[in-house]
Design a protein around this motif. Sequence first.
Motif, PDB file in Angstrom:
ATOM      1  N   ASP A   1      -4.107  10.597   1.715  1.00 46.96           N
ATOM      2  CA  ASP A   1      -2.980  10.492   0.778  1.00 46.96           C
ATOM      3  C   ASP A   1      -2.700  11.829   0.090  1.00 46.96           C
ATOM      4  O   ASP A   1      -1.568  12.090  -0.325  1.00 46.96           O
ATOM      5  CB  ASP A   1      -3.265   9.419  -0.279  1.00 46.96           C
TER       6      ASP A   1
ATOM      7  N   TRP B   1       2.776  -0.241  -4.787  1.00 50.77           N
ATOM      8  CA  TRP B   1       1.354   0.052  -4.796  1.00 50.77           C
ATOM      9  C   TRP B   1       0.552  -1.092  -5.394  1.00 50.77           C
ATOM     10  O   TRP B   1      -0.497  -0.886  -6.014  1.00 50.77           O
ATOM     11  CB  TRP B   1       1.087   1.333  -5.581  1.00 50.77           C
TER      12      TRP B   1
ATOM     13  N   ASP C   1       0.837  -1.205   0.000  1.00 52.73           N
ATOM     14  CA  ASP C   1       0.000   0.000   0.000  1.00 52.73           C
ATOM     15  C   ASP C   1       0.869   1.252   0.000  1.00 52.73           C
ATOM     16  O   ASP C   1       0.655   2.175   0.778  1.00 52.73           O
ATOM     17  CB  ASP C   1      -0.933   0.001   1.208  1.00 52.73           C
ATOM     18  N   GLY C   2       1.864   1.251  -0.897  1.00 51.64           N
ATOM     19  CA  GLY C   2       2.710   2.422  -1.071  1.00 51.64           C
ATOM     20  C   GLY C   2       4.040   2.375  -0.361  1.00 51.64           C
ATOM     21  O   GLY C   2       4.896   3.247  -0.578  1.00 51.64           O
ATOM     22  N   GLN C   3       4.260   1.384   0.482  1.00 54.67           N
ATOM     23  CA  GLN C   3       5.521   1.302   1.199  1.00 54.67           C
ATOM     24  C   GLN C   3       6.674   1.061   0.225  1.00 54.67           C
ATOM     25  O   GLN C   3       6.640   0.123  -0.574  1.00 54.67           O
ATOM     26  CB  GLN C   3       5.463   0.173   2.248  1.00 54.67           C
TER      27      GLN C   3
ATOM     28  N   ARG D   1       2.375  10.150  -1.779  1.00 57.52           N
ATOM     29  CA  ARG D   1       1.198   9.320  -1.978  1.00 57.52           C
ATOM     30  C   ARG D   1       0.094   9.990  -2.785  1.00 57.52           C
ATOM     31  O   ARG D   1      -0.841   9.330  -3.239  1.00 57.52           O
ATOM     32  CB  ARG D   1       0.640   8.882  -0.619  1.00 57.52           C
TER      33      ARG D   1
ATOM     34  N   TYR E   1       5.688  -1.570  -9.898  1.00 51.89           N
ATOM     35  CA  TYR E   1       5.717  -1.105  -8.504  1.00 51.89           C
ATOM     36  C   TYR E   1       6.764  -1.866  -7.684  1.00 51.89           C
ATOM     37  O   TYR E   1       6.457  -2.397  -6.609  1.00 51.89           O
ATOM     38  CB  TYR E   1       4.329  -1.236  -7.874  1.00 51.89           C
TER      39      TYR E   1
ATOM     40  N   HIS F   1      -1.459   8.687  -6.059  1.00 48.55           N
ATOM     41  CA  HIS F   1      -2.199   7.423  -6.014  1.00 48.55           C
ATOM     42  C   HIS F   1      -3.524   7.554  -5.259  1.00 48.55           C
ATOM     43  O   HIS F   1      -4.171   6.544  -4.977  1.00 48.55           O
ATOM     44  CB  HIS F   1      -1.343   6.342  -5.341  1.00 48.55           C
TER      45      HIS F   1
ATOM     46  N   SER G   1       0.108  13.897   1.470  1.00 48.79           N
ATOM     47  CA  SER G   1       1.481  13.420   1.312  1.00 48.79           C
ATOM     48  C   SER G   1       1.922  13.577  -0.134  1.00 48.79           C
ATOM     49  O   SER G   1       1.260  13.087  -1.051  1.00 48.79           O
ATOM     50  CB  SER G   1       1.581  11.941   1.717  1.00 48.79           C
TER      51      SER G   1
END
Length: 351
Positions: A293, A70, A64-66, A299, A111, A302, A296
């Motif tokens: 999000d 994604w 989840d974006g880490q 983020r 990703y 997305h 940020s």
Amino acid sequence: MRRYRWHAAVLLLVTMLLGAFLVVGGPEPAPPPGPPTGVPRVVVALGDSTISGEAAGDYEPGTDGQDGNWCHRSANASIHHTAVRGVAETINLACSGAPSAQVGLGDTEQYTEGSQAGRLAAIAREKRVVAVLVSTGANDDPGFSHVLDNCVQAWFDRGKPGCADVEGPGWQRKVDAMVPKVVRALADIRSVMRDTGYQPADYQLVLQSYSAPISPDVRAELRNLNGCPFRADDLRWVRESGITQITDGLREAARESGARFLDLSRAGLGREACAREDPTQEWFSRLAVRWDDLRSEVRASHALQESFHPNAAGHRQFGRCLGEFLGTDDRAAACLAGADGTLHPAASIGP
């Protein structure tokens, strides 16, 4: 002269006996390796957002974006609702936005993640893979998610042509270019399974198509930023042409690859985004904004990624239909709502 003939006859006899010994008495070839035994039976999903679980929430840690990942693999994804008898585990390798090149073998990344087929190889060696479910193609030449973005932008700017007018004339050409790429990805999956000791009869390979997330039946009061900001013509084109032509292309790819085919193009009829007054009765997400999000910089790009994808309720339905299909011998079927209101595979409406 007689002695020469006698020696020649003896030499011929010895040669024949030696040849027979080499053929009959030599070591037998080693039997081909088979799938691993005494290990858990598993079903594996490969592909893009429609099978990874985009918009279904409860994403696997790290997706989840880490660190730029994604992939949005959800615990609610359809693979986890298949309920195939005798299967101990369902494994999701899919990644949102993945092209078929990343589903197959090679160096393509999505990703931060490499080949899905390459990861399948490791699983196939350690566990008994009984089925591989694949959803891919829409992120190749059609670029379907980008097309939906363009449809939304056309709603904002009425002075520009709609996405149906822009995409429609060249859509079949893009679908035709997609087909061999999907065939190549399926061939890579077959190659991985063969190299890890599986014969085609040892597992099922299923290619599924896509379901239209929107339709001309959008409620008028929701054709805006509160739900589904699309023009009427674009809504009609997405369901009646865009998804239909992709489905026909994927059906051809399955046929060329010897894979089973599950048609989801009509699976969401009446349950598309903005089709109901109550969004909990829909199987697709509406325009979705993750407001946190947007705060940020990393983020923010997305924040709309979950829009117009099967939601958790949709994945439950698709997974149930997939599971029922795996329990049949039908080469192809279509997921359609039955009298009970849930999806079931209808073989008579397959190709």
